[in-house]
Design a protein around this motif. Structure first.
Motif, PDB file in Angstrom:
ATOM      1  N   ARG A   1     -34.159-144.464 -54.818  1.00  0.00           N
ATOM      2  CA  ARG A   1     -35.469-143.891 -54.514  1.00  0.00           C
ATOM      3  C   ARG A   1     -36.460-144.983 -54.095  1.00  0.00           C
ATOM      4  NH1 ARG A   1     -37.843-139.052 -56.597  1.00  0.00           N
ATOM      5  NH2 ARG A   1     -36.413-139.019 -58.369  1.00  0.00           N
ATOM      6  N   GLN A   2     -36.479-146.078 -54.854  1.00  0.00           N
ATOM      7  CA  GLN A   2     -37.406-147.163 -54.540  1.00  0.00           C
ATOM      8  C   GLN A   2     -37.043-147.860 -53.240  1.00  0.00           C
ATOM      9  OE1 GLN A   2     -40.252-147.529 -56.116  1.00  0.00           O
ATOM     10  NE2 GLN A   2     -39.577-145.797 -57.401  1.00  0.00           N
ATOM     11  N   TYR A   3     -35.745-147.984 -52.966  1.00  0.00           N
ATOM     12  CA  TYR A   3     -35.312-148.607 -51.708  1.00  0.00           C
ATOM     13  C   TYR A   3     -35.777-147.765 -50.516  1.00  0.00           C
ATOM     14  CZ  TYR A   3     -32.224-149.603 -47.773  1.00  0.00           C
ATOM     15  OH  TYR A   3     -31.741-149.879 -46.523  1.00  0.00           O
ATOM     16  N   VAL A   4     -35.580-146.464 -50.594  1.00  0.00           N
ATOM     17  CA  VAL A   4     -35.976-145.584 -49.495  1.00  0.00           C
ATOM     18  C   VAL A   4     -37.490-145.604 -49.316  1.00  0.00           C
ATOM     19  CG1 VAL A   4     -36.089-143.173 -48.754  1.00  0.00           C
ATOM     20  CG2 VAL A   4     -33.965-144.090 -49.696  1.00  0.00           C
ATOM     21  N   LYS A   5     -38.223-145.578 -50.433  1.00  0.00           N
ATOM     22  CA  LYS A   5     -39.683-145.613 -50.352  1.00  0.00           C
ATOM     23  C   LYS A   5     -40.166-146.895 -49.690  1.00  0.00           C
ATOM     24  CE  LYS A   5     -43.809-145.059 -53.236  1.00  0.00           C
ATOM     25  NZ  LYS A   5     -44.303-144.851 -54.628  1.00  0.00           N
ATOM     26  N   ALA A   6     -39.545-148.021 -50.054  1.00  0.00           N
ATOM     27  CA  ALA A   6     -39.946-149.309 -49.480  1.00  0.00           C
ATOM     28  C   ALA A   6     -39.572-149.432 -48.012  1.00  0.00           C
ATOM     29  CB  ALA A   6     -39.306-150.445 -50.274  1.00  0.00           C
ATOM     30  N   SER A   7     -38.567-148.668 -47.560  1.00  0.00           N
ATOM     31  CA  SER A   7     -38.121-148.769 -46.171  1.00  0.00           C
ATOM     32  C   SER A   7     -39.138-148.202 -45.191  1.00  0.00           C
ATOM     33  CB  SER A   7     -36.790-148.024 -45.989  1.00  0.00           C
ATOM     34  OG  SER A   7     -36.990-146.610 -46.003  1.00  0.00           O
ATOM     35  N   GLY A   8     -39.990-147.298 -45.662  1.00  0.00           N
ATOM     36  CA  GLY A   8     -40.965-146.674 -44.783  1.00  0.00           C
ATOM     37  C   GLY A   8     -40.392-145.607 -43.879  1.00  0.00           C
ATOM     38  N   VAL A   9     -39.105-145.306 -44.021  1.00  0.00           N
ATOM     39  CA  VAL A   9     -38.468-144.285 -43.186  1.00  0.00           C
ATOM     40  C   VAL A   9     -38.960-142.901 -43.607  1.00  0.00           C
ATOM     41  CG1 VAL A   9     -36.279-143.161 -42.655  1.00  0.00           C
ATOM     42  CG2 VAL A   9     -36.449-145.639 -42.613  1.00  0.00           C
ATOM     43  N   LYS A  10     -39.328-142.097 -42.613  1.00  0.00           N
ATOM     44  CA  LYS A  10     -39.868-140.769 -42.879  1.00  0.00           C
ATOM     45  C   LYS A  10     -38.774-139.724 -42.694  1.00  0.00           C
ATOM     46  CE  LYS A  10     -43.048-139.405 -40.046  1.00  0.00           C
ATOM     47  NZ  LYS A  10     -44.365-139.316 -39.363  1.00  0.00           N
ATOM     48  N   ALA A  11     -38.338-139.151 -43.814  1.00  0.00           N
ATOM     49  CA  ALA A  11     -37.292-138.132 -43.774  1.00  0.00           C
ATOM     50  C   ALA A  11     -37.314-137.391 -45.106  1.00  0.00           C
ATOM     51  CB  ALA A  11     -35.917-138.759 -43.537  1.00  0.00           C
ATOM     52  N   PRO A  12     -36.827-136.145 -45.141  1.00  0.00           N
ATOM     53  CA  PRO A  12     -36.787-135.384 -46.389  1.00  0.00           C
ATOM     54  C   PRO A  12     -35.597-135.795 -47.268  1.00  0.00           C
ATOM     55  CG  PRO A  12     -36.075-134.007 -44.563  1.00  0.00           C
ATOM     56  CD  PRO A  12     -36.480-135.308 -43.974  1.00  0.00           C
ATOM     57  N   PHE A  13     -35.857-136.602 -48.287  1.00  0.00           N
ATOM     58  CA  PHE A  13     -34.833-137.024 -49.239  1.00  0.00           C
ATOM     59  C   PHE A  13     -34.915-136.159 -50.494  1.00  0.00           C
ATOM     60  CE2 PHE A  13     -34.677-140.713 -46.590  1.00  0.00           C
ATOM     61  CZ  PHE A  13     -33.442-141.310 -46.821  1.00  0.00           C
ATOM     62  N   THR A  14     -33.769-135.779 -51.007  1.00  0.00           N
ATOM     63  CA  THR A  14     -33.669-135.108 -52.296  1.00  0.00           C
ATOM     64  C   THR A  14     -32.879-136.019 -53.225  1.00  0.00           C
ATOM     65  OG1 THR A  14     -33.698-132.919 -51.273  1.00  0.00           O
ATOM     66  CG2 THR A  14     -32.829-133.066 -53.512  1.00  0.00           C
ATOM     67  N   PHE A  15     -33.484-136.411 -54.331  1.00  0.00           N
ATOM     68  CA  PHE A  15     -32.852-137.330 -55.278  1.00  0.00           C
ATOM     69  C   PHE A  15     -32.483-136.572 -56.549  1.00  0.00           C
ATOM     70  CE2 PHE A  15     -35.697-139.948 -52.692  1.00  0.00           C
ATOM     71  CZ  PHE A  15     -34.837-140.947 -52.274  1.00  0.00           C
ATOM     72  N   VAL A  16     -31.201-136.583 -56.895  1.00  0.00           N
ATOM     73  CA  VAL A  16     -30.721-135.831 -58.060  1.00  0.00           C
ATOM     74  C   VAL A  16     -29.818-136.725 -58.905  1.00  0.00           C
ATOM     75  CG1 VAL A  16     -29.386-133.851 -58.853  1.00  0.00           C
ATOM     76  CG2 VAL A  16     -30.824-133.642 -56.812  1.00  0.00           C
TER      77      VAL A  16
END
Length: 861
Positions: A238-253
């Motif tokens: 989650r933190q890696y994706v947030k830091a990447s700045g990439v805009k996309a709908p992620f679902t984390f489970v």
């Protein structure tokens, strides 16, 4: 010095310690068993070994599973899966052999139904076999995947627009390392499921595992949805994706078991249910972004419906309602700031700012006409948007949309708080305390009473009855008792209508939309209509046995004169020899002697139909259709011809083959022209073009209406919001007009639906007047008699709320021997000029008559 492998293993120690505290997956019984791979031929319900063309004779292979419901010629979504690394075993007994045979994820996702499942190999090109650990030859692995996906779609009915890429462990990393390796392969996927690990979160012992290379691959995600899961904690990803700045709908489970394997999908777990819901939504919803605002579109040819989730809800809030909402509806779900993929949250939101986020999506998709609906704060935003954009909104659907914050206490008292779903808890978990408080207080600063008291738009206001029989009155709900506001109590529901009673809510919404779409007349009863003052002018008087049959009149103003054309025959219509005549007038009162525009081809067994006067780029073109004199209409040689006026009529030129229009083309906002059309088999469509040449057209089909109605003589007009409306007479004798809408400039039309506008199965015409009102000339007598001829008026072009009689007296034939159906007033067309509205029509199909109505006399309704 520690080697790279040692660093990787060291990083796993804390995770391993945390996993020891989680339960073992083996304590949960399986409810699915992955079918074994065999060497047989592909068939429904079997999993077979396959090799893609170009790799025959080698050991490279993939596993292909066709679902139990597979049928040749039908379309299926596709799951492509990559396996984890081989030679893996941990202390909990988890084993991975790294083979296509040992993969389970895709089968657990689909339960073997509805999806083609392909387990893809990593290619060891040098040795001609599948690679059990890491990538083998990356280029060959990528190439094999591209070829196989195309082959499966071509041979077995895979839907190339609905291919999901998934993988476990090494396969989870492969979702990006292989699946986003280059621009070509990246276009194959609708969505991604990464189970245990994610590309770029940590370094691995191969080239290209560094974060910078992983981010470059992640840029190819291009806004598509990703389901990320991991045993224990998911926070690192989650933190890696947030830091990447990439805009996309992620679902984390997070998966609440200590095991590192994909067998959790073979068990009935809440996490598997979430994955299946995600999968279902991913193949039916297309994500997009308007700036930072995330939205999801379910395609359909019907009306647009914009849905807004309530507080702490994301697009999945309407998951179960989507199952029941009419499949033709084009549904757009908008996620509010701080919810789902719309990030970051606003620090000081207001109802107006939230509405502007929704309008960013409306404008990005150019939704000229749409229904808006929502739950809780989404219902409040529904009311807000009805006030902000009344010319765009067709209607509102508010599910527990409190008009004022006191409604909760006054109408229902303070009850148990709504149960929060895992998705809602996810949203709350990503917001700071101040963001939660700021968003949670928005509705307390808002009052929608003024909108509800003044709006003319239809509104469906749904409320959960909380199991009570003593339902609060409208006064406590602050829902005015007005004809346009429908109040619906949802039995057994609390505040969470989309979750508590999704099927009932969807059915209510379907019925409401159908009611609004069918509502086209709100005027007085036909027996209560009043006449409008008219001046009656004879344009042409037929001569018995010579020119005694006259119909299809059209009128235009060009070069300082009125021009009229019409079809003419000796005794009756449709016979060979029918041709087109024309006449002109300077004042609309005194008309010139009429002349022949087309020849009469009686001996050749052809006939002509007058089809309108087209003023195009400063020139006048008369339109006439020509076909063989056959019954029923039309002959196979049907074509639409044009005649240019240049002091005399030119020789004919071809406008469109296999086409007869209803009225002359009119301009679209795009600069193209559009006209309605029927072909020789009486199939209705539209022609768009005419810009570069009067003979350049593209046909646009109109969906068939439910129930098999026979649509005829279509007419179209542009609404104030830029949307288009087309109406049809019904040859199936329902005695009601049918109607369809387009919100993309005529390229796509909703399925025509029957309206409440009465019709005598007669041609009609709609014109927008210079004052902005819409006028329709028609024969609305449902008995089928084309008397009276009426003028109907509308402010919005959607609902005609006034009707007046233009001509109401019974007619008398001047010539004997005519069919009784010819009596009355036929084929009206409207023209506004010089403060008057002109209505040309045929009387008894004997004479061509013009009515002149002063605009001041029709503005007093």
């Amino acid at each position: 010095m520690l080697r790279r492998r040692d660093l990787v293993l060291a990083s796993l120690v804390p995770l391993a310690n945390a996993q020891q505290e989680l339960p073992d997956l083996a304590t949960i019984p399986v409810d699915l068993v992955t079918p074994p791979m065999t060497a047989g031929e592909p068939a429904a319900g079997t999993r077979v070994r396959q090799t893609t063309a170009g790799y025959e004779g080698a050991g490279v292979h993939h596993a292909l599973y066709l679902p139990t419901d597979w049928r040749q010629g039908e379309k299926y979504s596709v799951i492509v899966e990559y396996a984890g690394n081989g030679n893996y075993r941990n202390r909990f007994g988890d084993v991975s052999h790294g083979t296509v045979e040992g993969s389970n994820l895709g089968y657990g996702m689909s339960a073997g139904s509805g999806f083609i499942w392909v387990c893809m190999p990593y290619v060891n090109k040098a040795e001609g076999r599948n690679q059990e650990t890491w990538w083998g030859d990356v280029k060959a692995t990528v190439d094999y995947c591209k070829r196989t996906v195309r082959d499966v779609c071509a041979r077995f009915g895979g839907d190339p627009d609905a291919v999901i890429l998934c993988g476990f462990s090494r396969g989870a990393i492969a979702c990006n390392f292989i699946g986003l390796h280059d621009d070509e392969i990246a276009t194959l996927w609708r969505g991604f499921v990464a189970c245990s690990h994610y590309d770029g979160v940590r370094a691995w012992p191969y080239e290209g595992s560094d974060p910078e290379s992983a981010r470059r691959r992640l840029q190819r995600l291009n806004g598509r949805p990703v389901f990320v899961c991991h045993e224990g904690s998911i926070e690192a990803t989650r933190q890696y994706v947030k830091a990447s700045g990439v805009k996309a709908p992620f679902t984390f489970v997070p998966i609440p078991f200590r095991n590192h394997n994909d067998a959790w999908t073979l068990r009935d777990l809440p996490e598997r249910r979430r994955l299946r819901e995600w999968l279902k939504d991913t193949v039916r919803l297309r994500p997009g972004f308007a700036g930072r605002v995330a939205y999801y579109v379910r395609d359909g040819n019907g009306p647009n419906v914009v849905l807004i989730p309530g507080s702490w809800g994301d697009h999945s809030s309407f998951h179960r309602m989507l199952d029941v909402l009419r499949p033709d509806l084009r549904v757009i779900i908008v996620e509010l700031p701080g919810h789902g993929a719309t990030q970051p949250a606003d620090e000081a939101p207001t109802m107006r700012s939230l509405a502007e986020n929704v309008l960013a999506v409306v404008d990005a998709l150019d939704l000229k006409r749409y229904y808006v609906g929502g739950h809780s704060i989404g219902g409040m935003l529904t009311i807000e948007l009805m006030g902000l954009r009344p010319k765009q909104v067709a209607g509102g659907i508010a599910m527990e949309g409190w008009t004022h914050h006191q409604v909760q206490a006054e109408a229902f008292e303070v009850g148990e708080p709504s149960k929060r779903t895992p998705q809602m808890l996810d949203v709350l978990g990503q917001l700071t305390e101040s963001q939660r408080k700021a968003f949670g207080s928005v509705w307390r600063q808002w009052d929608g009473s003024a909108v509800l008291q003044s709006t003319k738009l239809p509104l469906l206001s749904m409320w959960g009855d909380r199991g009570r029989t003593d339902r609060p009155p409208r006064k406590l709900l602050r829902v005015p008792d007005r004809p346009n506001i429908e109040l619906a109590w949802m039995a057994g529901s609390g505040h969470g209508i989309p979750r508590d009673v999704p099927e009932d809510a969807a059915r209510r919404a379907n019925a409401f939309i159908a009611k609004v779409e069918s509502h086209m007349y709100a005027g007085p009863a036909l027996d209560a209509l009043l006449p409008v003052p008219v001046e009656t002018i004879t344009v042409y008087r037929g001569v018995e046995t010579m020119t005694g049959f006259n119909m299809h009149p059209y009128l235009a103003w060009f070069d300082g004169r009125f021009w009229a054309i019409w079809s003419c025959n000796k005794i009756r219509d449709l016979q060979a020899g029918q041709y087109v005549r024309y006449a002109t007038s300077r004042d609309g009162v005194t008309w010139s002697e009429s002349r022949m525009l087309t020849p009469s081809e009686e001996k050749e067994n052809y006939r002509y139909f007058a089809r309108g006067l087209w003023v195009r780029n400063g020139e006048l073109i008369a339109l006439a259709a020509r076909d063989e004199a056959v019954r029923p209409l039309f002959g196979p040689g049907l074509e639409l011809r044009g005649y240019r006026w240049n002091g005399r009529w030119s020789e004919p030129f071809l406008v469109a083959k296999d086409a007869i229009n209803n009225f002359a083309p009119r301009l679209l906002a795009s600069g193209d022209w559009m006209m309605t059309r029927r072909d020789h088999k009486m199939r209705a469509s539209l022609l768009i073009g005419g810009r570069t040449s009067p003979s350049a057209w593209k046909a646009v089909e109109v969906p068939k209406p439910a129930g098999g109605a026979m649509l005829d003589e279509p007419e179209w007009w542009t609404l104030p919001n830029g949307a288009l409306s087309t109406a049809f007479r019904d040859g199936s004798r329902s005695r009601r007009l049918f109607r369809s809408f387009s919100t993309d400039g005529g390229g796509r039309w909703s399925s025509p639906v029957p309206t409440d506008f009465p019709d005598a199965m007669a041609k009609f015409n709609v014109l927008r007047l210079s004052n902005g009102a819409y006028a329709m000339a028609s024969c609305p007598n449902p008995s089928g008699k084309r008397i009276p001829l009426c003028l109907s008026l509308s402010d919005d072009g959607v609902v005609f709320d006034w009707m007046m009689i233009l001509r109401g007296r019974d007619t008398v034939y001047r010539y004997a021997g005519k069919d009784p159906g010819y009596a009355g007033y036929h084929y009206p067309q409207l023209l506004e000029h010089g403060g008057y509205l002109y209505v040309i029509h045929s009387e008894n199909m004997e004479d061509i008559v013009l009515l002149r109505v002063a605009l001041k006399d029709i503005q007093t309704r």
